[in-house]
Design a protein around this motif. Structure first.
Motif, mmCIF file in Angstrom:
data_model
loop_
_atom_site.group_PDB
_atom_site.id
_atom_site.type_symbol
_atom_site.label_atom_id
_atom_site.label_comp_id
_atom_site.label_asym_id
_atom_site.label_seq_id
_atom_site.Cartn_x
_atom_site.Cartn_y
_atom_site.Cartn_z
ATOM 1 N N GLY A 1 17.784 86.834 65.682
ATOM 2 C CA GLY A 1 16.827 86.041 64.929
ATOM 3 C C GLY A 1 17.139 86.091 63.447
ATOM 4 N N ARG A 2 16.400 85.277 62.675
ATOM 5 C CA ARG A 2 16.547 85.305 61.218
ATOM 6 C C ARG A 2 15.225 85.642 60.529
ATOM 7 N N ASP A 3 14.186 85.869 61.344
ATOM 8 C CA ASP A 3 12.882 86.315 60.849
ATOM 9 C C ASP A 3 12.084 86.795 62.059
ATOM 10 N N LEU A 4 10.861 87.253 61.812
ATOM 11 C CA LEU A 4 10.055 87.799 62.903
ATOM 12 C C LEU A 4 9.775 86.751 63.963
ATOM 13 N N GLU A 5 9.445 85.543 63.543
ATOM 14 C CA GLU A 5 9.101 84.495 64.499
ATOM 15 C C GLU A 5 10.267 84.185 65.434
ATOM 16 N N SER A 6 11.461 84.008 64.869
ATOM 17 C CA SER A 6 12.614 83.674 65.707
ATOM 18 C C SER A 6 13.046 84.861 66.565
ATOM 19 N N ALA A 7 12.871 86.091 66.070
ATOM 20 C CA ALA A 7 13.204 87.270 66.871
ATOM 21 C C ALA A 7 12.279 87.375 68.081
ATOM 22 N N ARG A 8 10.985 87.103 67.865
ATOM 23 C CA ARG A 8 10.047 87.122 68.988
ATOM 24 C C ARG A 8 10.387 86.045 70.014
ATOM 25 N N ALA A 9 10.777 84.867 69.508
ATOM 26 C CA ALA A 9 11.146 83.785 70.421
ATOM 27 C C ALA A 9 12.387 84.154 71.223
ATOM 28 N N LEU A 10 13.364 84.766 70.555
ATOM 29 C CA LEU A 10 14.595 85.167 71.237
ATOM 30 C C LEU A 10 14.309 86.240 72.280
ATOM 31 N N ASN A 11 13.518 87.232 71.916
ATOM 32 C CA ASN A 11 13.141 88.269 72.881
ATOM 33 C C ASN A 11 12.390 87.667 74.064
ATOM 34 N N GLY A 12 11.518 86.690 73.763
ATOM 35 C CA GLY A 12 10.765 86.047 74.841
ATOM 36 C C GLY A 12 11.668 85.280 75.785
ATOM 37 N N THR A 13 12.672 84.627 75.244
ATOM 38 C CA THR A 13 13.622 83.874 76.069
ATOM 39 C C THR A 13 14.377 84.799 77.008
ATOM 40 N N ALA B 1 10.194 86.776 51.520
ATOM 41 C CA ALA B 1 9.190 85.798 51.079
ATOM 42 C C ALA B 1 8.798 86.040 49.625
ATOM 43 N N GLY B 2 8.768 87.306 49.217
ATOM 44 C CA GLY B 2 8.389 87.639 47.845
ATOM 45 C C GLY B 2 9.356 87.094 46.826
ATOM 46 N N TRP B 3 10.662 87.316 47.038
ATOM 47 C CA TRP B 3 11.583 86.820 46.010
ATOM 48 C C TRP B 3 11.756 85.297 46.082
ATOM 49 N N GLU B 4 11.523 84.718 47.263
ATOM 50 C CA GLU B 4 11.543 83.252 47.327
ATOM 51 C C GLU B 4 10.361 82.664 46.571
ATOM 52 N N ALA B 5 9.184 83.291 46.686
ATOM 53 C CA ALA B 5 7.998 82.804 45.974
ATOM 54 C C ALA B 5 8.156 82.957 44.465
ATOM 55 N N ARG B 6 8.879 83.977 44.032
ATOM 56 C CA ARG B 6 9.099 84.210 42.601
ATOM 57 C C ARG B 6 10.265 83.389 42.049
ATOM 58 N N ASN B 7 10.936 82.642 42.929
ATOM 59 C CA ASN B 7 12.167 81.931 42.532
ATOM 60 C C ASN B 7 13.153 82.896 41.891
ATOM 61 N N ASP B 8 13.289 84.038 42.513
ATOM 62 C CA ASP B 8 14.142 85.102 41.992
ATOM 63 C C ASP B 8 15.607 84.660 42.002
ATOM 64 N N VAL B 9 16.288 84.897 40.894
ATOM 65 C CA VAL B 9 17.704 84.532 40.765
ATOM 66 C C VAL B 9 18.545 85.811 40.832
#
Length: 484
Positions: free
Chosen positions: A151-163, A446-454
């Protein structure tokens, strides 16, 4: 003393993606070495399965060339290679269709250990799992091996495990992380839990901090399209460095068994505190005389993806309260090095004065290159002139300690594949462990994306951004040197 080789049971191993880069570079050359060592029984069979339309003989020729290129000195053993190739077969297969599945079903035996290596993109895992069952190839004892990314995040990891869970029990799923197959990683558990010298000191009363560094001299190379969507955090920290942290920090398991070990690793991940933004440093390597910049490598002139990351972490439990864990990984750095440094506290009171009082014990665990461990201890410098203290490594090179004997060198992949055949999941990640790691990682991203961290720029061939040095200096500490 020749290393003991214990043969595994007879097996059929199907490698989906059997013509791919990983199969040719790592999996099949590693299995050839296991064959030469006597660990693979004569009746074992390896079946490549991929889209390419080729015969079994053409596949054997491809693998013979791969072994010659990537198999090391042992590939010169023509008789051994001929014997290994006789165990190989091939089936052209359509992962999303019906082509080839009847032929594969006719080849895979039901009365031996079955293992299926998914050396393909995660998007194909569900299709392969479903077709293994609809074609009655897999059974309740079959084992599947899946490669990262999980996966690339929690949601996709859960989906992969479910599959995967739709068709296989958790006890059948082996999520492979090649870092856990390294000899020194496994020796870490032996040294820590097998010696009274270390375990009583493995806590906040005696340890000042722990550093985990994985530095690479190469850039992203041909992985630019993948890497620019993942970055160092997803590619390295969430899996490799997280696993090393867990092995260093976990409580002693009740026994050396798969679930007992993984239960303790899971507790570590769940005890990790959120990381403040000022305790994270992200970086990108610049252009140099040796190669292009990160943005040129990934062909994205506006990329904010990190090729370097350093952070300070804390574990909220009794053992590790107040002990920081410093994690660092990056590409195009001054040296290739994977090391865990366990830094002990200063003496409560030193009888020496001045510079002679400032010495520390450090247990350095090298994963690559030159795998091994050394314990830095303080001694008197030989010779006249008073009490001058120096730090010297107490050598724990295992080959030297055992004498000039034949020591078996096995690649991480081949070790782990043999564990799959044995049914030993100790060094493989469990589904809840993967999800817990993403649960900790996602808010940081998510934190550094929200801050537009460079990301900070750093010179290729250096130790990373200057801000990473300051991360340690603010705490009165310094990173271990990365040797070029």
């Amino acid at each position: 003393m020749v290393a003991r080789v214990i043969p595994v049971e007879e097996f059929d191993l199907v490698i989906f993606g059997g013509t791919g880069d990983l199969a040719r570079r790592k999996i099949l050359p590693g299995l050839f070495r296991r064959y030469r060592s006597g660990q693979m029984p004569e009746g074992a069979r390896i079946i490549g399965a991929a889209r390419s339309d080729m015969s079994a003989d053409e596949y054997r020729q491809m693998i013979a060339e791969a072994v010659a290129e990537f198999g090391g000195e042992e590939s010169a053993d023509k008789d051994g290679l001929d014997g290994f190739l006789r165990n190989l077969d091939y089936v052209p297969i359509d992962a999303k269709g019906t082509g080839g599945w009847d032929a594969l079903a006719a080849k895979v035996r039901q009365d031996v250990v079955q293992a299926f290596y998914f050396s393909v993109a995660p998007s194909l895992f569900g299709d392969l799992a479903e077709r293994l069952h609809t074609n009655r190839i897999a059974n309740s004892e079959s084992r599947i091996v899946v490669e990262k990314p999980f996966g690339r995040d929690l949601e996709s990891a859960r989906a992969l495990n479910g599959t995967l869970a739709e068709h296989f029990d958790e006890s059948q799923i082996y999520r492979i992380d090649h870092y856990l197959g390294k000899e020194t990683v496994q020796n870490l558990m032996a040294v820590r839990f097998g010696n009274v010298l270390f375990e009583p000191l493995w806590n906040n009363h005696y340890l000042d901090h722990i550093q985990i560094t994985v530095a690479e001299t190469v850039g992203v190379g041909g992985r630019g399209a993948y890497y620019d969507k993942s970055g160092a955090m997803r590619d390295m920290v969430q899996n490799h460095l997280m696993q090393l942290l867990c092995l260093i920090a976990m409580e002693p398991p009740s026994k050396f068994g798969a679930d007992a070990v993984r239960d303790e690793k899971l507790k570590v991940i769940r005890a990790l505190e959120p990381v403040d933004s000022h305790h994270i440093v992200r970086g990108q390597y610049d252009e140099s005389s040796d190669g292009p910049s990160y943005r040129e490598d990934v062909e994205n002139p506006r990329s904010f993806t990190e090729s370097f990351i350093a952070m300070r972490c804390h574990i909220s439990n009794w053992r590790w309260a107040g002990v920081p864990f410093y994690l660092r990984t990056g590409k195009r750095m001054k040296g290739r090095s994977s090391e865990i440094a366990v830094v002990f506290k200063d003496l409560g009171h030193s009888i020496f004065e001045g510079d002679e009082a400032r010495h520390r014990n450090i247990l350095a665990i090298r994963l690559q290159p030159n795998e091994g461990m050394d314990l830095q201890v303080t001694i008197k410098e030989p010779g006249p002139g008073g009490m001058r203290l120096v730090d010297v490594p107490l050598d724990m090179t295992f080959a030297d300690a055992l004498g000039d004997h034949e020591i078996e060198e096995a690649d991480a992949y081949e070790r782990l594949i043999m564990d799959v055949i044995r049914g030993n999941q100790t060094l493989f990640m469990r589904g809840d462990e993967v999800e817990a790691a993403w649960q900790w990682t996602d808010p940081l991203i998510a934190g550094w994306e929200a801050r537009n961290d460079v990301p900070k720029h750093y010179e290729a061939g250096s130790a990373g951004p200057e801000d990473a040095m300051m991360l340690m200096h603010r705490d009165g500490r310094r990173w271990r040197e990365i040797k070029g």
